[in-house]
Design a protein around this motif. Structure first.
Motif, short mmCIF file in Angstrom:
data_model
loop_
_atom_site.label_atom_id
_atom_site.label_comp_id
_atom_site.label_asym_id
_atom_site.label_seq_id
_atom_site.Cartn_x
_atom_site.Cartn_y
_atom_site.Cartn_z
N GLU A 10 8.60 3.64 6.30
CA GLU A 10 8.20 2.63 5.31
C GLU A 10 6.68 2.55 5.22
O GLU A 10 6.10 1.47 5.25
CB GLU A 10 8.80 1.27 5.67
N THR A 11 6.04 3.67 5.06
CA THR A 11 4.58 3.75 5.01
C THR A 11 4.04 3.20 3.71
O THR A 11 4.59 3.43 2.64
CB THR A 11 4.17 5.23 5.16
N THR A 12 2.92 2.48 3.80
CA THR A 12 2.20 2.02 2.61
C THR A 12 0.96 2.89 2.43
O THR A 12 0.59 3.67 3.32
CB THR A 12 1.76 0.55 2.76
N LEU A 13 0.32 2.74 1.30
CA LEU A 13 -0.90 3.50 1.05
C LEU A 13 -1.98 3.13 2.07
O LEU A 13 -2.73 4.00 2.51
CB LEU A 13 -1.39 3.25 -0.38
N LEU A 14 -2.04 1.87 2.47
CA LEU A 14 -3.01 1.48 3.49
C LEU A 14 -2.76 2.22 4.81
O LEU A 14 -3.71 2.59 5.51
CB LEU A 14 -2.98 -0.03 3.71
N ASP A 15 -1.49 2.44 5.15
CA ASP A 15 -1.17 3.21 6.36
C ASP A 15 -1.69 4.64 6.25
O ASP A 15 -2.23 5.19 7.22
CB ASP A 15 0.35 3.25 6.60
N CYS A 59 5.65 6.84 -11.11
CA CYS A 59 5.19 6.49 -9.77
C CYS A 59 5.47 5.00 -9.54
O CYS A 59 4.66 4.14 -9.91
CB CYS A 59 3.70 6.79 -9.61
N GLY A 60 6.62 4.71 -8.95
CA GLY A 60 7.05 3.34 -8.77
C GLY A 60 6.09 2.50 -7.95
O GLY A 60 5.88 1.32 -8.24
N TYR A 61 5.52 3.08 -6.91
CA TYR A 61 4.59 2.35 -6.04
C TYR A 61 3.38 1.87 -6.84
O TYR A 61 3.10 0.67 -6.89
CB TYR A 61 4.16 3.25 -4.88
N CYS A 62 2.67 2.80 -7.49
CA CYS A 62 1.46 2.43 -8.24
C CYS A 62 1.82 1.58 -9.45
O CYS A 62 1.10 0.63 -9.78
CB CYS A 62 0.69 3.67 -8.67
N HIS A 63 2.91 1.91 -10.11
CA HIS A 63 3.32 1.11 -11.27
C HIS A 63 3.59 -0.33 -10.84
O HIS A 63 3.12 -1.27 -11.49
CB HIS A 63 4.55 1.72 -11.94
N GLY A 64 4.30 -0.52 -9.74
CA GLY A 64 4.62 -1.86 -9.27
C GLY A 64 3.38 -2.63 -8.86
O GLY A 64 3.18 -3.78 -9.28
N VAL A 65 2.52 -2.01 -8.05
CA VAL A 65 1.32 -2.69 -7.57
C VAL A 65 0.39 -3.04 -8.73
O VAL A 65 -0.12 -4.16 -8.82
CB VAL A 65 0.59 -1.84 -6.51
N HIS A 66 0.18 -2.11 -9.65
CA HIS A 66 -0.80 -2.36 -10.71
C HIS A 66 -0.22 -3.18 -11.86
O HIS A 66 -0.98 -3.86 -12.56
CB HIS A 66 -1.46 -1.05 -11.14
N THR A 67 1.10 -3.20 -12.00
CA THR A 67 1.72 -4.16 -12.91
C THR A 67 1.49 -5.56 -12.37
O THR A 67 1.09 -6.47 -13.12
CB THR A 67 3.22 -3.88 -13.08
#
Length: 179
Positions: A10-15, A59-67
């Motif tokens: 469950e890695t995040t971009l910060l990780d 890109c679900g991660y970036c789409h979710g965060v930036h939405t």
């Protein structure tokens, strides 16, 4: 699930940034300049472009965060899903539509960006600086989408909301300070 075996599933971009810090400082400085420096585009408009490009790329991660970040800056929640489904009928502010069309072409078929696409942006009242800044956001998030997808990073809605508020509040320079 992360594709980087040294990191948890469950890695995040910060990780990823913490595990591989080499390019992180300059990368986040670039984010701060592209997304928050003086521009004809507001931070919310730039976050809208980032979320739109990320949605086009799946890109679900970036789409979710930036939405979530765009919404934290006041972009209506229904705008992004509608724009991704059909930009022409979406409730997009008139001047933003040609910019979003431009970044759509640049993302999906970059060699097909035409003078007519740029002229539509100028006809909507934007200047060269605004077009340049939209291109920079588009390019940055096409890059970031590949970093995130290549590393296998995923996030749920709660994480996206937390990240969106954090980016609104502290920006990308503040994110660098967290690391």
């Amino acid at each position: 699930m992360s594709h980087l075996p040294s990191l948890p599933p469950e890695t995040t971009l910060l990780d990823v940034f913490r595990a591989h810090p080499g390019p992180v400082g300059p990368l986040l400085e670039l984010h701060e300049r592209v997304m928050r420096a003086e521009s004809p585009l507001t931070p919310g408009q730039r976050e809208l472009i980032a979320a739109y490009v990320s949605g086009l790329n799946g890109c679900g991660y970036c789409h979710g965060v930036h939405t979530a970040t765009a919404e934290a800056f006041g972009v209506p929640a229904e705008l992004l899903p509608a724009a991704l489904a059909d930009l022409d009928s979406a409730p997009v502010e008139g001047r933003m539509r040609p910019l979003l069309h431009y970044v759509r072409v640049l993302t999906l078929t970059p060699s097909r960006v035409a003078e007519d696409d740029a002229e539509a942006v100028y006809a909507a009242g934007w200047d060269e600086r605004a077009l340049h800044d939209a291109i920079a956001v588009c390019a940055l998030f096409n890059y970031m989408n590949r970093v995130v997808e290549g590393a296998g990073i995923r996030a749920d809605d709660a994480y996206a909301q937390l990240s969106g508020r954090r980016l609104r509040d502290i920006g990308y320079a503040g994110l660098a300070a967290l690391l």
